[in-house]
Write a protein that holds these residues in place. Structure first.
Motif, PDB file in Angstrom:
ATOM      1  N   UNK A   8       3.147  25.600 -84.314  1.00 11.46           N
ATOM      2  CA  UNK A   8       3.089  24.153 -84.529  1.00 11.46           C
ATOM      3  C   UNK A   8       4.061  23.428 -83.594  1.00 11.46           C
ATOM      4  N   UNK A   9       5.271  23.980 -83.462  1.00 11.20           N
ATOM      5  CA  UNK A   9       6.256  23.355 -82.588  1.00 11.20           C
ATOM      6  C   UNK A   9       5.853  23.441 -81.119  1.00 11.20           C
ATOM      7  N   UNK A  10       5.208  24.530 -80.736  1.00  9.26           N
ATOM      8  CA  UNK A  10       4.726  24.648 -79.364  1.00  9.26           C
ATOM      9  C   UNK A  10       3.651  23.596 -79.075  1.00  9.26           C
ATOM     10  N   UNK A  11       2.801  23.331 -80.074  1.00  9.15           N
ATOM     11  CA  UNK A  11       1.750  22.315 -79.909  1.00  9.15           C
ATOM     12  C   UNK A  11       2.371  20.918 -79.784  1.00  9.15           C
ATOM     13  N   UNK A  12       3.357  20.613 -80.644  1.00 11.45           N
ATOM     14  CA  UNK A  12       4.014  19.303 -80.591  1.00 11.45           C
ATOM     15  C   UNK A  12       4.784  19.160 -79.278  1.00 11.45           C
ATOM     16  N   UNK A  13       5.411  20.263 -78.845  1.00 10.49           N
ATOM     17  CA  UNK A  13       6.137  20.248 -77.563  1.00 10.49           C
ATOM     18  C   UNK A  13       5.196  19.901 -76.412  1.00 10.49           C
ATOM     19  N   UNK A  14       4.040  20.550 -76.371  1.00 11.20           N
ATOM     20  CA  UNK A  14       3.076  20.317 -75.300  1.00 11.20           C
ATOM     21  C   UNK A  14       2.603  18.862 -75.300  1.00 11.20           C
ATOM     22  N   UNK A  15       2.319  18.322 -76.491  1.00 10.98           N
ATOM     23  CA  UNK A  15       1.831  16.943 -76.605  1.00 10.98           C
ATOM     24  C   UNK A  15       2.892  15.952 -76.147  1.00 10.98           C
ATOM     25  N   UNK A  16       4.125  16.101 -76.658  1.00 11.03           N
ATOM     26  CA  UNK A  16       5.170  15.134 -76.339  1.00 11.03           C
ATOM     27  C   UNK A  16       5.677  15.270 -74.910  1.00 11.03           C
ATOM     28  N   UNK A  17       5.615  16.472 -74.339  1.00 14.29           N
ATOM     29  CA  UNK A  17       6.033  16.652 -72.948  1.00 14.29           C
ATOM     30  C   UNK A  17       5.097  15.874 -72.020  1.00 14.29           C
ATOM     31  N   UNK A  18       3.792  15.961 -72.285  1.00 17.26           N
ATOM     32  CA  UNK A  18       2.829  15.205 -71.478  1.00 17.26           C
ATOM     33  C   UNK A  18       2.994  13.697 -71.705  1.00 17.26           C
TER      34      UNK A  18
END
Length: 292
Positions: free
Chosen positions: A130-140
């Motif tokens: 879940x954190x990897x998904x949120x990281x990917x979204x917010x990084x972009x």
């Protein structure tokens, strides 16, 4: 102006997604950690809880910082974001110390109980993804909106994913009768919370005391010196107002130039700093070059 407002709204959306994710994960981990007897998962839950506090404090600071300047705040409200970050750092440090104390107590507690249940490992794995998904979204999103705060939050999401993976390792070790590994992971997680809090405190304190990276200032100075008509950069200093840089520079020009021509050189310096470094305000003071 419309595009600026849209970017701010997108950045706030990313912050809200972070907060909601942390709330769900923190509650799940604290409950499952207690039920499944995992100090590591509980510590990870407190880690996410500290992230909620930090994210909310920063979000409030961002909203206040957006307020326009008034008669009591001629420079605006940008530093509200720094103050909220400082408050968040103290709260994170307090939580981190509590997690460390509880983990150490469990480490040296006589007659350790049974190993954590597999449910704890499952929650930790789900949390990592879940954190990897949120990281990917917010990084972009941070790249698209040019939001430094959101970029920093994205890095925190990545570290949270790594913490959850470490929790899985601790639980796995406990399954093979290394019962000390789970509380040890809890201590390490508490240490990571404290380390993050200390980093936020140092960075925020540096900004609030008008500290600025001298290497970046040197870069600014060298670029300004290349502007046509600038004979010498006599002085340069900068400070942060929230996420914005305020630059003050004194340049020497030909003493025989007209006021209009000198003003054009100052405008070119401002344009250069805005274009190359997105500096919000560059205050240029012009002095005549001394003729030997």
């Amino acid at each position: 102006m419309v595009k600026y407002v849209e970017k701010k709204w997108e950045a706030e959306l990313g912050a809200w997604i972070s907060i909601i994710s942390y709330i769900i994960l923190a509650i799940s981990k604290l409950i499952v950690g207690s039920v499944a007897h995992s100090d590591g998962v509980k510590a990870d839950g407190w880690n996410n809880f500290s992230d909620i506090i930090a994210s909310v404090a920063i979000l409030i600071g961002i909203k206040i910082a957006k307020k326009p300047r008034d008669h009591n705040h001629p420079y605006g409200h940008s530093r509200a974001e720094n103050i909220s970050s400082l408050v968040a750092a103290f709260m994170m440090m307090s939580i981190g110390i509590d997690v460390i104390i509880e983990g150490i107590s469990s480490l040296f507690h006589s007659g350790a109980e049974s190993a954590p249940e597999p449910l704890a490992a499952f929650v930790a794995i789900v949390s990592a993804f879940a954190m990897l998904a949120v990281y990917s979204f917010n990084a972009r999103l941070a790249k698209r909106t040019n939001s430094q705060a959101l970029a920093a939050a994205a890095k925190d999401h990545l570290s949270d994913a790594l913490v959850s993976i470490g929790t899985v390792v601790g639980i796995a070790g406990a399954q093979v009768h290394l019962l000390w590994l789970d509380p040890l992971v809890a201590v390490l997680i508490g240490g990571m919370i404290c380390k993050t809090a200390w980093g936020v405190f140092m960075e925020t304190s540096h900004a609030l005391t008008d500290g600025f990276d001298e290497h970046i200032l040197t870069t600014y100075k060298h670029e300004i010196a290349t502007v046509d008509g600038v004979k010498n950069v006599a002085d340069i200093k900068a400070r942060m107002l929230g996420n914005y840089v305020i630059l003050e520079v004194t340049i020497h020009v030909d003493p025989h130039l007209t006021v209009v021509k000198s003003h054009e050189i100052a405008d070119e310096v401002e344009r250069l700093m805005k274009q190359h470094h997105n500096i919000a305000a560059t205050h240029v003071h012009i002095e005549p070059e001394r003729i030997p």
